[in-house]
Design a protein around this motif. Structure first.
Motif, PDB file in Angstrom:
ATOM      1  N   GLY A  81       0.815  -1.203   0.000  1.00  0.00           N
ATOM      2  CA  GLY A  81       0.000   0.000   0.000  1.00  0.00           C
ATOM      3  C   GLY A  81       0.845   1.247   0.000  1.00  0.00           C
ATOM      4  N   LEU A  82       0.188   2.360   0.299  1.00  0.00           N
ATOM      5  CA  LEU A  82       0.832   3.667   0.338  1.00  0.00           C
ATOM      6  C   LEU A  82       1.008   4.085   1.793  1.00  0.00           C
ATOM      7  CD1 LEU A  82       1.766   6.345  -0.990  1.00  0.00           C
ATOM      8  CD2 LEU A  82      -0.649   7.053  -0.961  1.00  0.00           C
ATOM      9  N   VAL A  83       2.207   4.501   2.142  1.00  0.00           N
ATOM     10  CA  VAL A  83       2.495   4.902   3.515  1.00  0.00           C
ATOM     11  C   VAL A  83       3.460   6.077   3.489  1.00  0.00           C
ATOM     12  CG1 VAL A  83       4.425   3.280   3.750  1.00  0.00           C
ATOM     13  CG2 VAL A  83       3.164   4.027   5.794  1.00  0.00           C
ATOM     14  N   GLN A  84       3.397   6.914   4.499  1.00  0.00           N
ATOM     15  CA  GLN A  84       4.329   8.034   4.599  1.00  0.00           C
ATOM     16  C   GLN A  84       5.670   7.560   5.131  1.00  0.00           C
ATOM     17  OE1 GLN A  84       2.381  11.074   6.978  1.00  0.00           O
ATOM     18  NE2 GLN A  84       1.667  12.102   5.121  1.00  0.00           N
ATOM     19  N   ALA A  85       6.695   8.309   4.808  1.00  0.00           N
ATOM     20  CA  ALA A  85       8.026   7.998   5.316  1.00  0.00           C
ATOM     21  C   ALA A  85       7.999   7.937   6.844  1.00  0.00           C
ATOM     22  CB  ALA A  85       9.025   9.044   4.843  1.00  0.00           C
ATOM     23  N   PRO A 124      11.407   6.583   1.382  1.00  0.00           N
ATOM     24  CA  PRO A 124      10.975   6.639  -0.023  1.00  0.00           C
ATOM     25  C   PRO A 124      11.736   5.646  -0.913  1.00  0.00           C
ATOM     26  CG  PRO A 124      11.114   8.841   0.868  1.00  0.00           C
ATOM     27  CD  PRO A 124      11.661   7.930   1.923  1.00  0.00           C
ATOM     28  N   GLU A 125      12.987   5.390  -0.609  1.00  0.00           N
ATOM     29  CA  GLU A 125      13.775   4.446  -1.404  1.00  0.00           C
ATOM     30  C   GLU A 125      13.353   2.985  -1.211  1.00  0.00           C
ATOM     31  OE1 GLU A 125      14.945   6.829   0.628  1.00  0.00           O
ATOM     32  OE2 GLU A 125      16.779   6.162   1.671  1.00  0.00           O
ATOM     33  N   ASP A 126      12.438   2.735  -0.287  1.00  0.00           N
ATOM     34  CA  ASP A 126      11.879   1.392  -0.137  1.00  0.00           C
ATOM     35  C   ASP A 126      10.733   1.142  -1.122  1.00  0.00           C
ATOM     36  OD1 ASP A 126      12.263   1.795   3.395  1.00  0.00           O
ATOM     37  OD2 ASP A 126      13.535   0.582   2.066  1.00  0.00           O
ATOM     38  N   THR A 127      10.329   2.174  -1.844  1.00  0.00           N
ATOM     39  CA  THR A 127       9.254   2.040  -2.818  1.00  0.00           C
ATOM     40  C   THR A 127       9.634   1.032  -3.901  1.00  0.00           C
ATOM     41  OG1 THR A 127       8.425   4.275  -2.455  1.00  0.00           O
ATOM     42  CG2 THR A 127       7.921   3.248  -4.585  1.00  0.00           C
ATOM     43  N   GLN A 171       3.060 -13.039  -7.142  1.00  0.00           N
ATOM     44  CA  GLN A 171       2.764 -12.061  -8.187  1.00  0.00           C
ATOM     45  C   GLN A 171       3.251 -10.669  -7.843  1.00  0.00           C
ATOM     46  OE1 GLN A 171       0.676 -12.953  -5.868  1.00  0.00           O
ATOM     47  NE2 GLN A 171      -0.247 -11.043  -5.168  1.00  0.00           N
ATOM     48  N   GLY A 172       3.601 -10.444  -6.593  1.00  0.00           N
ATOM     49  CA  GLY A 172       4.120  -9.151  -6.171  1.00  0.00           C
ATOM     50  C   GLY A 172       3.048  -8.255  -5.576  1.00  0.00           C
ATOM     51  N   THR A 173       3.476  -7.368  -4.695  1.00  0.00           N
ATOM     52  CA  THR A 173       2.589  -6.386  -4.093  1.00  0.00           C
ATOM     53  C   THR A 173       3.320  -5.052  -4.039  1.00  0.00           C
ATOM     54  OG1 THR A 173       1.160  -5.910  -2.185  1.00  0.00           O
ATOM     55  CG2 THR A 173       3.268  -6.951  -1.712  1.00  0.00           C
ATOM     56  N   GLN A 174       2.608  -3.982  -4.398  1.00  0.00           N
ATOM     57  CA  GLN A 174       3.230  -2.655  -4.507  1.00  0.00           C
ATOM     58  C   GLN A 174       3.327  -1.995  -3.138  1.00  0.00           C
ATOM     59  OE1 GLN A 174       4.390  -0.828  -7.366  1.00  0.00           O
ATOM     60  NE2 GLN A 174       5.178   0.523  -5.769  1.00  0.00           N
ATOM     61  N   VAL A 175       4.500  -1.485  -2.850  1.00  0.00           N
ATOM     62  CA  VAL A 175       4.723  -0.664  -1.654  1.00  0.00           C
ATOM     63  C   VAL A 175       5.201   0.701  -2.119  1.00  0.00           C
ATOM     64  CG1 VAL A 175       6.134  -0.343   0.410  1.00  0.00           C
ATOM     65  CG2 VAL A 175       5.231  -2.613  -0.149  1.00  0.00           C
ATOM     66  N   THR A 176       4.498   1.740  -1.708  1.00  0.00           N
ATOM     67  CA  THR A 176       4.864   3.103  -2.070  1.00  0.00           C
ATOM     68  C   THR A 176       5.034   3.913  -0.804  1.00  0.00           C
ATOM     69  OG1 THR A 176       3.618   2.942  -4.138  1.00  0.00           O
ATOM     70  CG2 THR A 176       4.240   5.147  -3.394  1.00  0.00           C
ATOM     71  N   VAL A 177       6.199   4.528  -0.650  1.00  0.00           N
ATOM     72  CA  VAL A 177       6.500   5.338   0.521  1.00  0.00           C
ATOM     73  C   VAL A 177       6.644   6.783   0.071  1.00  0.00           C
ATOM     74  CG1 VAL A 177       8.015   5.662   2.503  1.00  0.00           C
ATOM     75  CG2 VAL A 177       7.710   3.372   1.528  1.00  0.00           C
ATOM     76  N   SER A 178       5.787   7.632   0.569  1.00  0.00           N
ATOM     77  CA  SER A 178       5.821   9.044   0.192  1.00  0.00           C
ATOM     78  C   SER A 178       6.689   9.842   1.160  1.00  0.00           C
ATOM     79  CB  SER A 178       4.415   9.623   0.169  1.00  0.00           C
ATOM     80  OG  SER A 178       3.837   9.564   1.454  1.00  0.00           O
ATOM     81  N   SER A 179       7.309  10.882   0.631  1.00  0.00           N
ATOM     82  CA  SER A 179       8.209  11.692   1.470  1.00  0.00           C
ATOM     83  C   SER A 179       7.460  12.821   2.142  1.00  0.00           C
ATOM     84  CB  SER A 179       9.347  12.245   0.618  1.00  0.00           C
ATOM     85  OG  SER A 179       8.829  12.985  -0.460  1.00  0.00           O
TER      86      SER A 179
END
Length: 124
Positions: A10-14, A88-91, A116-124
């Motif tokens: 999912g999407l998570v903040q730094a 953020p570089e863990d995205t 199949q993979g799962t998306q990880v997005t880290v926002s700054s």
């Protein structure tokens, strides 16, 4: 047939945390090594962490050591990746993989089965 199904991305903040799960089915995994890899856009897939299913010995890439924890639940045939202090570089897309036999755990070519993979997005 072995199946690996990841979830928890999912999407998570730094600075935040996520826990990824990898549900395994199709075989007895007691002799396996289970690994987590990740692939960021434009980059090669890289090793993140691994665990020897039977004894629980763990291995980590230097970039995640002290922040990520890999574990397994024998009863649920599930491997987890607890990710804390995310940057953020863990995205990346995170993949679960299973290795049936042999030595080594870092190279993706050693692994026999992939999720199949799962998306990880880290926002700054």
């Amino acid at each position: 047939q072995v199946q690996l199904v990841e979830s928890g991305g999912g999407l998570v903040q730094a600075g935040g945390s996520l826990r990824l799960s990898c549900a395994a089915s199709g075989r007895t995994f007691s002799s396996y090594i289970m690994g987590w890899f990740r692939q960021a856009p434009g980059k090669e897939r890289e090793f993140v962490a691994a665990i020897i299913w039977s004894g629980g010995t763990t291995y980590y890439a230097d970039s995640v050591k002290g922040r990520f924890t890999i574990s397994r639940d024998n009863a649920k045939n599930t491997v987890y990746l607890q990710m804390n202090s995310l940057k953020p570089e863990d995205t990346a897309v995170y993949y679960c993989a299973a290795k049936v036999r042999g030595l080594g755990y870092i190279s993706q070519t050693l692994y026999d089965y992939w999720g199949q993979g799962t998306q990880v997005t880290v926002s700054s």
